[in-house]
Write a protein that holds these residues in place. Structure first.
Motif, PDB file in Angstrom:
ATOM      1  N   SER A 149      53.454 -15.216  23.299  1.00  0.00           N
ATOM      2  CA  SER A 149      54.771 -15.571  23.826  1.00  0.00           C
ATOM      3  C   SER A 149      55.414 -14.335  24.453  1.00  0.00           C
ATOM      4  O   SER A 149      55.217 -13.214  23.971  1.00  0.00           O
ATOM      5  CB  SER A 149      55.664 -16.115  22.705  1.00  0.00           C
ATOM      6  N   VAL A 150      56.149 -14.527  25.528  1.00  0.00           N
ATOM      7  CA  VAL A 150      56.858 -13.421  26.170  1.00  0.00           C
ATOM      8  C   VAL A 150      58.122 -13.981  26.823  1.00  0.00           C
ATOM      9  O   VAL A 150      58.123 -15.110  27.348  1.00  0.00           O
ATOM     10  CB  VAL A 150      55.964 -12.713  27.218  1.00  0.00           C
ATOM     11  N   GLU A 151      59.204 -13.241  26.731  1.00  0.00           N
ATOM     12  CA  GLU A 151      60.477 -13.655  27.342  1.00  0.00           C
ATOM     13  C   GLU A 151      60.324 -13.584  28.866  1.00  0.00           C
ATOM     14  O   GLU A 151      59.957 -12.556  29.421  1.00  0.00           O
ATOM     15  CB  GLU A 151      61.596 -12.730  26.867  1.00  0.00           C
ATOM     16  N   LYS A 152      60.618 -14.687  29.530  1.00  0.00           N
ATOM     17  CA  LYS A 152      60.263 -14.802  30.952  1.00  0.00           C
ATOM     18  C   LYS A 152      61.016 -13.818  31.842  1.00  0.00           C
ATOM     19  O   LYS A 152      60.435 -13.269  32.790  1.00  0.00           O
ATOM     20  CB  LYS A 152      60.475 -16.235  31.441  1.00  0.00           C
ATOM     21  N   TRP A 153      62.292 -13.548  31.534  1.00  0.00           N
ATOM     22  CA  TRP A 153      63.046 -12.657  32.418  1.00  0.00           C
ATOM     23  C   TRP A 153      62.706 -11.194  32.166  1.00  0.00           C
ATOM     24  O   TRP A 153      62.775 -10.368  33.086  1.00  0.00           O
ATOM     25  CB  TRP A 153      64.542 -12.914  32.266  1.00  0.00           C
ATOM     26  N   THR A 154      62.328 -10.860  30.940  1.00  0.00           N
ATOM     27  CA  THR A 154      61.836  -9.500  30.673  1.00  0.00           C
ATOM     28  C   THR A 154      60.555  -9.250  31.455  1.00  0.00           C
ATOM     29  O   THR A 154      60.364  -8.187  32.068  1.00  0.00           O
ATOM     30  CB  THR A 154      61.580  -9.302  29.169  1.00  0.00           C
TER      31      THR A 154
ATOM     32  N   CYS B 151      59.039  -6.923  38.750  1.00  0.00           N
ATOM     33  CA  CYS B 151      59.825  -6.328  39.846  1.00  0.00           C
ATOM     34  C   CYS B 151      59.570  -4.822  39.933  1.00  0.00           C
ATOM     35  O   CYS B 151      59.454  -4.257  41.027  1.00  0.00           O
ATOM     36  CB  CYS B 151      61.317  -6.593  39.634  1.00  0.00           C
ATOM     37  N   THR B 152      59.481  -4.165  38.780  1.00  0.00           N
ATOM     38  CA  THR B 152      59.227  -2.725  38.755  1.00  0.00           C
ATOM     39  C   THR B 152      57.838  -2.404  39.296  1.00  0.00           C
ATOM     40  O   THR B 152      57.658  -1.428  40.035  1.00  0.00           O
ATOM     41  CB  THR B 152      59.364  -2.198  37.315  1.00  0.00           C
ATOM     42  N   ALA B 153      56.859  -3.229  38.922  1.00  0.00           N
ATOM     43  CA  ALA B 153      55.463  -2.954  39.285  1.00  0.00           C
ATOM     44  C   ALA B 153      54.985  -3.825  40.442  1.00  0.00           C
ATOM     45  O   ALA B 153      53.785  -4.076  40.571  1.00  0.00           O
ATOM     46  CB  ALA B 153      54.572  -3.158  38.066  1.00  0.00           C
ATOM     47  N   ARG B 154      55.892  -4.279  41.295  1.00  0.00           N
ATOM     48  CA  ARG B 154      55.497  -5.242  42.326  1.00  0.00           C
ATOM     49  C   ARG B 154      54.474  -4.666  43.301  1.00  0.00           C
ATOM     50  O   ARG B 154      53.623  -5.400  43.823  1.00  0.00           O
ATOM     51  CB  ARG B 154      56.721  -5.753  43.074  1.00  0.00           C
ATOM     52  N   ALA B 155      54.523  -3.353  43.550  1.00  0.00           N
ATOM     53  CA  ALA B 155      53.541  -2.754  44.464  1.00  0.00           C
ATOM     54  C   ALA B 155      52.127  -2.866  43.906  1.00  0.00           C
ATOM     55  O   ALA B 155      51.161  -3.036  44.656  1.00  0.00           O
ATOM     56  CB  ALA B 155      53.889  -1.291  44.720  1.00  0.00           C
ATOM     57  N   THR B 156      51.983  -2.785  42.592  1.00  0.00           N
ATOM     58  CA  THR B 156      50.671  -2.908  41.963  1.00  0.00           C
ATOM     59  C   THR B 156      50.080  -4.287  42.188  1.00  0.00           C
ATOM     60  O   THR B 156      48.855  -4.430  42.335  1.00  0.00           O
ATOM     61  CB  THR B 156      50.783  -2.629  40.445  1.00  0.00           C
ATOM     62  N   PHE B 157      50.919  -5.317  42.229  1.00  0.00           N
ATOM     63  CA  PHE B 157      50.442  -6.690  42.379  1.00  0.00           C
ATOM     64  C   PHE B 157      50.582  -7.207  43.819  1.00  0.00           C
ATOM     65  O   PHE B 157      50.368  -8.390  44.073  1.00  0.00           O
ATOM     66  CB  PHE B 157      51.193  -7.608  41.404  1.00  0.00           C
ATOM     67  N   SER B 158      50.967  -6.311  44.720  1.00  0.00           N
ATOM     68  CA  SER B 158      51.035  -6.639  46.159  1.00  0.00           C
ATOM     69  C   SER B 158      51.938  -7.830  46.445  1.00  0.00           C
ATOM     70  O   SER B 158      51.570  -8.749  47.194  1.00  0.00           O
ATOM     71  CB  SER B 158      49.619  -6.902  46.703  1.00  0.00           C
ATOM     72  N   VAL B 159      53.105  -7.833  45.833  1.00  0.00           N
ATOM     73  CA  VAL B 159      54.087  -8.874  46.126  1.00  0.00           C
ATOM     74  C   VAL B 159      55.363  -8.212  46.643  1.00  0.00           C
ATOM     75  O   VAL B 159      55.696  -7.082  46.264  1.00  0.00           O
ATOM     76  CB  VAL B 159      54.401  -9.743  44.885  1.00  0.00           C
ATOM     77  N   SER B 160      56.062  -8.929  47.509  1.00  0.00           N
ATOM     78  CA  SER B 160      57.287  -8.394  48.107  1.00  0.00           C
ATOM     79  C   SER B 160      58.512  -8.852  47.329  1.00  0.00           C
ATOM     80  O   SER B 160      58.424  -9.698  46.426  1.00  0.00           O
ATOM     81  CB  SER B 160      57.394  -8.863  49.563  1.00  0.00           C
ATOM     82  N   ASP B 161      59.649  -8.281  47.695  1.00  0.00           N
ATOM     83  CA  ASP B 161      60.885  -8.691  47.041  1.00  0.00           C
ATOM     84  C   ASP B 161      61.210 -10.158  47.320  1.00  0.00           C
ATOM     85  O   ASP B 161      61.756 -10.864  46.467  1.00  0.00           O
ATOM     86  CB  ASP B 161      62.048  -7.785  47.477  1.00  0.00           C
TER      87      ASP B 161
END
Length: 388
Positions: free
Chosen positions: A33-38, A44-54
């Motif tokens: 289980s993990v809190e979805k917004w956390t 958001c912090t690691a978005r460059a690692t996963f190649s996703v944009s804002d």
């Protein structure tokens, strides 16, 4: 929930990425289980690692908002099935064509998985009691499976950002010291060095620092500035040595120390002091700026260790406790701490609480926001204005 199909709806072909995402969604999760917004903030912090944009993340946030629970929990339904109109409203009015593009990007990144219905629509099927039996839409379970990777990537990104900030602050302080020393040197010793060339080099480095650089580039600039400061310090110290060389015999005549005292002085000077010089300021400028440190310290300043020994003798006179002095030495380095005490001694009439002042500067040094350069230069400028 049972997956009824592995192939995408419509004319979209099957790809290796799609099959990999399907496998990821079916894989065992390292966390239950993990809190979805956390998790979203970490992504958001690691978005460059996963190649996703804002903008991709804006759409993902809208998808997460349709999940009624606060946690992504293994074993529970994690499929959301909003219409394009509802999803567009929660994505701040994003156009449907743009929405489809960012949804495709999230699928390619392996963060969500499409669960297409026979006709491509998104809907849910419930039994007579209202229990959800089958849903067609976007499966968020890949997020849960990748939670640990997302968290690790976010930690690594934050650490790299902290290192970058520390390097940038160190570069800024060294650039400021070098620039002010160049200005001072071109005024008082115009022929001692090629100050114009040094000015060009510093301006180029300043221009580079305006861009967003990688940590390796910042480390390179930091080393270059350290070399420049060493060169400038050597210029000042050489000029000071040449100035004093003609007075060596006279200086010796003024010192009537016994042979025993001379040996004692040499032994003290040869002692390994835990005070390696980390300061960027030339010794000649420190000696000129902190004249009271020589007067009240009781001995002439000829080396950097002399600055520290004299400072140790005056801290008590300034009302600075030994623990505050020790903490300053630990954070700033003994040489910079001694220069700071020399500055406080020069400004003793203006500083109401020397101990509190030293403690405040020590805290700034702890976070990389302090340099002794401006202190020394302010004393020199004051001395020049008084002489004028």
């Amino acid at each position: 929930m049972e997956r009824l199909s592995l192939t995408p709806f419509g004319s979209q072909p099957v790809s290796a990425g799609l099959l990999a995402t399907q496998a990821l969604a079916d894989a065992k999760s390292n966390v239950t289980s993990v809190e979805k917004w956390t998790l979203f903030r970490d992504l958001c912090t690691a978005r460059a690692t996963f190649s996703v944009s804002d903008r991709d993340l804006t759409v993902l946030a809208a998808l997460l908002s349709f999940l009624p629970d606060d946690d992504l929990e293994d074993g529970r339904p994690l499929i959301v099935f909003p219409s394009n109109k509802s999803l567009s409203q929660r994505a701040h009015g994003m156009a449907e064509s743009t929405l489809r593009r960012h949804l495709a990007a999230l699928v390619r990144a392996g963060l969500v998985l499409r669960q297409d219905s026979p006709n491509g629509k998104r809907y849910a099927r419930r039994d007579a009691s209202g229990t959800l039996r089958q849903a067609f839409g976007f499966d968020l379970r890949p997020l849960l499976v990748a939670a640990q990777s997302i968290n690790d990537a976010a930690d690594a990104t934050r650490q790299a950002e902290t290192e970058r900030r520390v390097l940038k602050e160190a570069c800024t302080l060294r650039l400021r010291d070098a620039t002010k020393l160049r200005e001072y040197g071109s005024d008082v010793q115009p022929h001692a060095a090629n100050w114009d060339h040094l000015d060009d080099v510093l301006r180029l480095l300043q221009r580079r620092l305006r861009r967003k650089l990688e940590n390796a580039d910042l480390a390179e600039i930091k080393d270059k500035l350290a070399g420049i400061l060493d060169t400038v310090r050597a210029v000042f110290d050489t000029a000071e040595t040449e100035k004093m060389s003609g007075k060596d015999a006279e200086n010796e005549r003024h010192h009537h120390n016994s042979k025993t005292e001379a040996i004692k002085y040499e032994q003290e000077s040869a002692k390994p002091v835990d005070q390696q010089c980390h300061t960027t300021m030339p010794l000649s400028l420190i000696r000129k700026a902190c004249g009271d440190l020589t007067v009240f310290g009781g001995s002439e300043i000829r080396t950097y260790p002399d600055i520290i020994r004299n400072a140790e003798r005056v801290v008590g006179m300034l009302g600075i406790r030994s623990d505050i002095w020790g903490y300053a030495c630990a954070q700033m380095g003994p040489t910079d701490a001694a220069i700071t005490v020399g500055f406080i001694l020069e400004k003793a009439d203006e500083i109401q609480s020397p101990a509190a002042y030293l403690r405040a500067l020590t805290q700034k040094s702890k976070y990389g926001r302090f340099s002794t350069g401006p202190l020394v230069m302010s004393l020199l400028n004051r001395a020049n204005s008084m002489a004028a």
